[in-house]
Design a protein around this motif. Structure first.
Motif, mmCIF file in Angstrom:
data_model
loop_
_atom_site.group_PDB
_atom_site.id
_atom_site.type_symbol
_atom_site.label_atom_id
_atom_site.label_comp_id
_atom_site.label_asym_id
_atom_site.label_seq_id
_atom_site.Cartn_x
_atom_site.Cartn_y
_atom_site.Cartn_z
ATOM 1 N N ALA A 81 19.773 153.305 -45.190
ATOM 2 C CA ALA A 81 20.997 154.101 -45.287
ATOM 3 C C ALA A 81 20.635 155.579 -45.294
ATOM 4 C CB ALA A 81 21.759 153.750 -46.554
ATOM 5 N N THR A 82 21.513 156.378 -44.716
ATOM 6 C CA THR A 82 21.334 157.826 -44.685
ATOM 7 C C THR A 82 22.648 158.493 -45.091
ATOM 8 O OG1 THR A 82 20.669 159.711 -43.323
ATOM 9 C CG2 THR A 82 21.887 157.976 -42.209
ATOM 10 N N PRO A 83 22.584 159.630 -45.785
ATOM 11 C CA PRO A 83 23.815 160.303 -46.210
ATOM 12 C C PRO A 83 24.480 161.140 -45.113
ATOM 13 C CG PRO A 83 21.927 161.467 -47.072
ATOM 14 C CD PRO A 83 21.400 160.247 -46.361
ATOM 15 N N GLN A 84 24.094 160.973 -43.883
ATOM 16 C CA GLN A 84 24.650 161.759 -42.784
ATOM 17 C C GLN A 84 25.601 160.893 -41.962
ATOM 18 O OE1 GLN A 84 21.062 162.716 -40.761
ATOM 19 N NE2 GLN A 84 20.435 164.266 -42.240
ATOM 20 N N LYS A 85 26.615 161.526 -41.404
ATOM 21 C CA LYS A 85 27.516 160.781 -40.527
ATOM 22 C C LYS A 85 26.822 160.409 -39.225
ATOM 23 C CE LYS A 85 32.290 161.485 -41.367
ATOM 24 N NZ LYS A 85 33.542 161.950 -40.829
ATOM 25 N N LYS A 86 26.105 161.351 -38.669
ATOM 26 C CA LYS A 86 25.338 161.106 -37.448
ATOM 27 C C LYS A 86 23.868 161.062 -37.845
ATOM 28 C CE LYS A 86 25.786 160.695 -32.989
ATOM 29 N NZ LYS A 86 26.467 159.552 -32.430
ATOM 30 N N PRO A 87 23.237 159.881 -37.825
ATOM 31 C CA PRO A 87 21.845 159.759 -38.281
ATOM 32 C C PRO A 87 20.886 160.607 -37.449
ATOM 33 C CG PRO A 87 22.854 157.612 -38.072
ATOM 34 C CD PRO A 87 23.812 158.602 -37.471
ATOM 35 N N SER A 88 19.878 161.141 -38.135
ATOM 36 C CA SER A 88 18.885 161.990 -37.475
ATOM 37 C C SER A 88 17.930 161.146 -36.636
ATOM 38 C CB SER A 88 18.096 162.768 -38.526
ATOM 39 O OG SER A 88 17.363 161.868 -39.330
ATOM 40 N N ALA A 114 18.861 149.731 -32.194
ATOM 41 C CA ALA A 114 19.390 150.526 -33.306
ATOM 42 C C ALA A 114 20.326 151.616 -32.798
ATOM 43 C CB ALA A 114 18.247 151.135 -34.101
ATOM 44 N N LYS A 115 19.923 152.339 -31.759
ATOM 45 C CA LYS A 115 20.773 153.399 -31.197
ATOM 46 C C LYS A 115 22.063 152.824 -30.637
ATOM 47 C CE LYS A 115 17.653 157.115 -29.927
ATOM 48 N NZ LYS A 115 17.117 157.890 -28.812
ATOM 49 N N ARG A 116 21.964 151.680 -30.006
ATOM 50 C CA ARG A 116 23.131 151.032 -29.415
ATOM 51 C C ARG A 116 24.178 150.733 -30.489
ATOM 52 N NH1 ARG A 116 22.512 145.199 -26.509
ATOM 53 N NH2 ARG A 116 24.705 144.688 -26.443
ATOM 54 N N ASP A 119 25.494 154.186 -32.109
ATOM 55 C CA ASP A 119 26.342 154.958 -31.196
ATOM 56 C C ASP A 119 27.731 154.347 -31.039
ATOM 57 O OD1 ASP A 119 24.346 156.791 -30.838
ATOM 58 O OD2 ASP A 119 23.661 155.980 -28.916
ATOM 59 N N ARG A 120 27.887 153.073 -31.328
ATOM 60 C CA ARG A 120 29.190 152.425 -31.171
ATOM 61 C C ARG A 120 30.139 152.716 -32.328
ATOM 62 N NH1 ARG A 120 28.115 146.503 -28.452
ATOM 63 N NH2 ARG A 120 27.198 147.330 -26.553
ATOM 64 N N ILE A 121 29.623 153.224 -33.423
ATOM 65 C CA ILE A 121 30.487 153.546 -34.557
ATOM 66 C C ILE A 121 31.370 154.722 -34.178
ATOM 67 C CG2 ILE A 121 30.541 154.382 -36.937
ATOM 68 C CD1 ILE A 121 27.873 153.014 -37.393
ATOM 69 N N HIS A 139 23.719 145.134 -37.856
ATOM 70 C CA HIS A 139 25.005 145.469 -38.465
ATOM 71 C C HIS A 139 24.965 146.929 -38.890
ATOM 72 C CE1 HIS A 139 27.792 145.416 -42.060
ATOM 73 N NE2 HIS A 139 28.571 145.257 -41.017
ATOM 74 N N CYS A 140 25.862 147.730 -38.334
ATOM 75 C CA CYS A 140 25.941 149.153 -38.667
ATOM 76 C C CYS A 140 27.297 149.427 -39.298
ATOM 77 C CB CYS A 140 25.814 150.015 -37.415
ATOM 78 S SG CYS A 140 24.255 149.809 -36.565
ATOM 79 N N ALA A 141 27.302 150.288 -40.298
ATOM 80 C CA ALA A 141 28.553 150.657 -40.964
ATOM 81 C C ALA A 141 28.492 152.112 -41.376
ATOM 82 C CB ALA A 141 28.780 149.765 -42.181
ATOM 83 N N ARG A 142 29.681 152.726 -41.423
ATOM 84 C CA ARG A 142 29.773 154.118 -41.834
ATOM 85 C C ARG A 142 30.946 154.266 -42.795
ATOM 86 N NH1 ARG A 142 30.680 158.056 -37.166
ATOM 87 N NH2 ARG A 142 28.507 157.641 -36.772
#
Length: 156
Positions: A81-88, A114-116, A119-121, A139-142
């Motif tokens: 997890a990262t505290p950024q909306k758009k991961p570095s 991972a990028k795929r 980027d879909r979020i 599984h990606c979530a924001r």
């Protein structure tokens, strides 16, 4: 004088060896070994505590990183997890390197998966994305404050 049984002799020998400190070498848990290998291969990654089948890791590019140990129906899980909306790019590189080593796939494929997912979020597809790439469940979530990714693979 009564004859000494062989079982008592074996017990006495085992007690003597234990008292002298002769023991078989300890075998490392495969999950602990995998976490140690990840820390050796990835710069800045440190192994933390293990609790309940999860080994917590630390890295400057992520706020939370963990490695879930294998179970009956799954191989290891990787969560970051990262505290950024758009991961570095450092965050995605950490995820790709870890996933490539855990699931023994090329780093290029792990990075693409991972990028795929990340980027879909967005507004069109939503903030909770589940994809499958190279037999990996991604599984990606924001939320408003955190972006996270979980990668796992079911046992075949």
């Amino acid at each position: 004088m009564k004859p000494v049984r062989w079982t008592s002799r074996v017990t006495a020998a085992a007690a003597l060896l234990a008292a002298l400190g002769v023991a078989t070498p300890a075998i490392a848990d495969p999950c602990d070994e995998l976490a140690r290998q990840l820390a050796e291969q990835i710069d800045g990654l440190k192994v933390g505590q293990a609790r309940g089948g999860i080994i917590y890791l630390a890295h400057p590019a992520a706020s939370v990183v963990s490695l879930g140990c294998p179970s009956r129906n799954r191989q290891s899980d990787f969560y970051a997890a990262t505290p950024q909306k758009k991961p570095s790019t450092e965050f995605t590189a950490l995820v790709a390197s870890s996933v490539a080593q855990i699931f023994t796939i090329p780093k290029k494929d792990a990075l693409r998966g991972a990028k795929r997912c990340l980027d879909r979020i967005g507004l069109i597809r939503g903030k909770n994305i589940k994809t499958r790439y190279r037999k990996l469940d991604i599984h990606c979530a924001r939320t408003k404050t955190v972006t996270n990714i979980t990668v796992s693979r079911e046992k075949e």
